[in-house]
Design a protein around this motif. Structure first.
Motif, PDB file in Angstrom:
ATOM      1  N   HIS A 137       0.809  -1.222   0.000  1.00 13.51           N
ATOM      2  CA  HIS A 137       0.000   0.000   0.000  1.00 13.51           C
ATOM      3  C   HIS A 137       0.843   1.273   0.000  1.00 13.51           C
ATOM      4  N   ARG A 138       2.101   1.204   0.404  1.00 12.46           N
ATOM      5  CA  ARG A 138       2.893   2.419   0.585  1.00 12.46           C
ATOM      6  C   ARG A 138       4.117   2.522  -0.324  1.00 12.46           C
ATOM      7  N   TRP A 139       4.703   1.425  -0.719  1.00 13.52           N
ATOM      8  CA  TRP A 139       5.954   1.476  -1.481  1.00 13.52           C
ATOM      9  C   TRP A 139       5.721   1.195  -2.964  1.00 13.52           C
ATOM     10  N   PRO A 140       6.459   1.855  -3.836  1.00 15.73           N
ATOM     11  CA  PRO A 140       6.475   1.448  -5.248  1.00 15.73           C
ATOM     12  C   PRO A 140       7.055   0.037  -5.362  1.00 15.73           C
ATOM     13  N   GLU A 141       6.577  -0.713  -6.315  1.00 13.23           N
ATOM     14  CA  GLU A 141       6.980  -2.117  -6.443  1.00 13.23           C
ATOM     15  C   GLU A 141       8.475  -2.273  -6.693  1.00 13.23           C
ATOM     16  N   ASP A 142       9.100  -1.272  -7.303  1.00 16.40           N
ATOM     17  CA  ASP A 142      10.520  -1.380  -7.623  1.00 16.40           C
ATOM     18  C   ASP A 142      11.429  -0.800  -6.541  1.00 16.40           C
ATOM     19  N   ARG A 143      10.868  -0.390  -5.399  1.00 16.01           N
ATOM     20  CA  ARG A 143      11.693   0.181  -4.323  1.00 16.01           C
ATOM     21  C   ARG A 143      11.256  -0.350  -2.962  1.00 16.01           C
ATOM     22  N   LEU A 144      11.043  -1.637  -2.873  1.00 14.97           N
ATOM     23  CA  LEU A 144      10.575  -2.233  -1.634  1.00 14.97           C
ATOM     24  C   LEU A 144      11.653  -2.173  -0.552  1.00 14.97           C
ATOM     25  N   PRO A 145      11.252  -2.039   0.710  1.00 19.14           N
ATOM     26  CA  PRO A 145      12.243  -2.090   1.797  1.00 19.14           C
ATOM     27  C   PRO A 145      12.753  -3.511   1.970  1.00 19.14           C
ATOM     28  N   TYR A 146      13.941  -3.641   2.524  1.00 21.95           N
ATOM     29  CA  TYR A 146      14.381  -4.994   2.861  1.00 21.95           C
ATOM     30  C   TYR A 146      13.813  -5.378   4.222  1.00 21.95           C
ATOM     31  N   LEU A 147      13.788  -6.670   4.504  1.00 24.47           N
ATOM     32  CA  LEU A 147      13.161  -7.192   5.714  1.00 24.47           C
ATOM     33  C   LEU A 147      14.146  -8.045   6.499  1.00 24.47           C
ATOM     34  N   ARG A 148      14.090  -7.919   7.812  1.00 26.33           N
ATOM     35  CA  ARG A 148      14.869  -8.799   8.678  1.00 26.33           C
ATOM     36  C   ARG A 148      14.172 -10.158   8.745  1.00 26.33           C
ATOM     37  N   ALA A 149      14.950 -11.227   8.563  1.00 28.33           N
ATOM     38  CA  ALA A 149      14.398 -12.579   8.566  1.00 28.33           C
ATOM     39  C   ALA A 149      14.868 -13.329   9.813  1.00 28.33           C
ATOM     40  N   PRO A 150      14.073 -13.324  10.899  1.00 22.35           N
ATOM     41  CA  PRO A 150      14.514 -13.988  12.128  1.00 22.35           C
ATOM     42  C   PRO A 150      14.688 -15.498  11.987  1.00 22.35           C
ATOM     43  N   ASP A 151      14.000 -16.104  11.012  1.00 13.55           N
ATOM     44  CA  ASP A 151      14.164 -17.544  10.816  1.00 13.55           C
ATOM     45  C   ASP A 151      15.521 -17.898  10.209  1.00 13.55           C
ATOM     46  N   LYS A 152      16.308 -16.886   9.826  1.00 15.88           N
ATOM     47  CA  LYS A 152      17.668 -17.106   9.343  1.00 15.88           C
ATOM     48  C   LYS A 152      18.690 -16.936  10.477  1.00 15.88           C
ATOM     49  N   LEU A 153      18.224 -17.028  11.708  1.00 13.77           N
ATOM     50  CA  LEU A 153      19.115 -16.918  12.866  1.00 13.77           C
ATOM     51  C   LEU A 153      20.249 -17.930  12.725  1.00 13.77           C
ATOM     52  N   GLY A 154      21.477 -17.442  12.758  1.00 13.86           N
ATOM     53  CA  GLY A 154      22.617 -18.311  12.498  1.00 13.86           C
ATOM     54  C   GLY A 154      23.436 -18.675  13.719  1.00 13.86           C
ATOM     55  N   HIS A 155      23.099 -18.118  14.882  1.00 14.36           N
ATOM     56  CA  HIS A 155      23.859 -18.401  16.104  1.00 14.36           C
ATOM     57  C   HIS A 155      22.912 -18.275  17.285  1.00 14.36           C
ATOM     58  N   PRO A 156      22.887 -19.255  18.187  1.00 15.31           N
ATOM     59  CA  PRO A 156      21.916 -19.237  19.285  1.00 15.31           C
ATOM     60  C   PRO A 156      22.243 -18.300  20.421  1.00 15.31           C
ATOM     61  N   GLY A 157      23.392 -17.631  20.374  1.00 12.59           N
ATOM     62  CA  GLY A 157      23.763 -16.781  21.498  1.00 12.59           C
ATOM     63  C   GLY A 157      24.011 -17.616  22.733  1.00 12.59           C
ATOM     64  N   ASP A 158      23.514 -17.158  23.861  1.00 17.80           N
ATOM     65  CA  ASP A 158      23.708 -17.904  25.111  1.00 17.80           C
ATOM     66  C   ASP A 158      22.424 -18.581  25.573  1.00 17.80           C
ATOM     67  N   ASN A 159      21.433 -18.701  24.682  1.00 15.62           N
ATOM     68  CA  ASN A 159      20.151 -19.274  25.073  1.00 15.62           C
ATOM     69  C   ASN A 159      19.585 -20.082  23.909  1.00 15.62           C
ATOM     70  N   ARG A 160      19.906 -21.364  23.877  1.00 13.91           N
ATOM     71  CA  ARG A 160      19.493 -22.207  22.750  1.00 13.91           C
ATOM     72  C   ARG A 160      17.976 -22.375  22.688  1.00 13.91           C
ATOM     73  N   LEU A 161      17.320 -22.428  23.833  1.00 11.35           N
ATOM     74  CA  LEU A 161      15.867 -22.583  23.834  1.00 11.35           C
ATOM     75  C   LEU A 161      15.210 -21.357  23.214  1.00 11.35           C
ATOM     76  N   LYS A 162      15.658 -20.173  23.594  1.00 14.32           N
ATOM     77  CA  LYS A 162      15.110 -18.934  23.045  1.00 14.32           C
ATOM     78  C   LYS A 162      15.286 -18.880  21.526  1.00 14.32           C
ATOM     79  N   SER A 163      16.453 -19.274  21.064  1.00 17.70           N
ATOM     80  CA  SER A 163      16.712 -19.237  19.623  1.00 17.70           C
ATOM     81  C   SER A 163      15.893 -20.289  18.887  1.00 17.70           C
ATOM     82  N   LEU A 164      15.713 -21.449  19.493  1.00 15.41           N
ATOM     83  CA  LEU A 164      14.901 -22.502  18.875  1.00 15.41           C
ATOM     84  C   LEU A 164      13.451 -22.055  18.742  1.00 15.41           C
ATOM     85  N   ILE A 165      12.927 -21.406  19.781  1.00 13.70           N
ATOM     86  CA  ILE A 165      11.544 -20.920  19.739  1.00 13.70           C
ATOM     87  C   ILE A 165      11.399 -19.857  18.657  1.00 13.70           C
ATOM     88  N   LEU A 166      12.371 -18.940  18.573  1.00 15.22           N
ATOM     89  CA  LEU A 166      12.289 -17.885  17.557  1.00 15.22           C
ATOM     90  C   LEU A 166      12.233 -18.470  16.156  1.00 15.22           C
TER      91      LEU A 166
END
Length: 269
Positions: A137-166
């Motif tokens: 509704h707001r962006w021209p089709e040729d100038r879309l914003p990029y999006l953060r993809a949390p399902d591409k999490l590549g490192h669990p940090g210090d909390n594997r359960l939290k990262s697995l849930i995400l």
């Protein structure tokens, strides 16, 4: 070989002290993106300061459904449960997304470079569909914003359960976004327990070592403040101190990291 990395500070405009810390790190060349809570009463007065630095960093919308800014907000648990059960109204969520986009643009003078979500709500089922719809509704089709993809999490940090849930609750977000023509961050890091006892410096070393080219790492720095509604206030100054330090600069140099605005790998120079 130099590795391009987008280091994004979340929660700009949540408070004056958080925002001041982010602005100082931008000035020091220690960040390459920040995402804005446009509902905040601080946003109108802070937008100009951030716009003056917009040639150095990507500036995005931090879509919010959980932090109250003078209006009722629901906890993350509500959105997790209702999204998995598909018991949310997509039109209502789309309108809320449009309101936050428009408030961002009203004070910044243009649309955001990217969209992510406070506590990653933007990538939950139903909410993600409202996001895709609102952007159309707001962006021209040729100038879309990029999006953060949390399902591409590549490192669990210090909390594997939290990262697995995400990763679980955000399953297929990256695929669905790309099918709709969005550029997405191919590797995501920065997830950790957000407790004062966490070894942020050690975690950053692991994230930089593991991250590929064009990765995005989130962070939550800020100067010390009196924000009683901030559950991670104790972590912010620790993050700020480390990111502002010579040790962080030396770490980036050792790993041949260049902090840059996000550029999809397919069109990278």
């Amino acid at each position: 070989m130099t590795k391009r990395l987008t280091l994004c500070a979340d929660d700009f405009a949540q408070s004056g002290s958080i925002s001041a810390g982010i602005l100082q790190l931008i000035d020091a060349g220690r960040l390459s993106a920040t995402s804005v809570l446009s509902q905040s009463p601080h946003w109108p007065e802070l937008a100009g300061e951030l716009k003056a630095r917009a040639n150095r960093v990507d500036v995005g919308l931090h879509f919010n459904l959980t932090h109250a800014f003078g209006a009722p907000a629901k906890p993350l648990s509500h959105w997790l449960m209702k999204s998995q059960l598909r018991q949310l109204s997509q039109p209502t969520l789309r309108d809320e997304m449009l309101a936050q986009i428009d408030r961002f643009a009203e004070h910044f003078g243009r649309l955001p470079d990217f969209v992510d979500g406070h506590q990653h709500v933007h990538a939950l089922p139903v909410i993600r569909d409202a996001l895709f719809d609102a952007i159309q509704h707001r962006w021209p089709e040729d100038r879309l914003p990029y999006l953060r993809a949390p399902d591409k999490l590549g490192h669990p940090g210090d909390n594997r359960l939290k990262s697995l849930i995400l990763r679980s609750v955000c399953t297929n977000f990256d695929e669905q976004a790309q099918q709709r023509g969005f550029a997405t961050t191919p590797w995501f890091g920065g997830m950790y327990s957000l407790t004062p006892q966490a070894d942020f410096a050690g975690l950053m070393q692991s994230w930089l070592a593991r991250s590929p080219n064009h990765a995005l790492i989130m962070c939550h720095p800020g100067l010390p403040g009196q924000d009683a509604d901030d559950p991670i206030a104790a972590c912010r100054s620790r993050e700020y101190d480390y990111l502002a330090s010579d040790a962080f600069a030396e770490l980036c140099q050792r790993h041949q990291i260049s902090l840059t605005r996000f550029q999809p790998e397919t069109v990278a120079a």
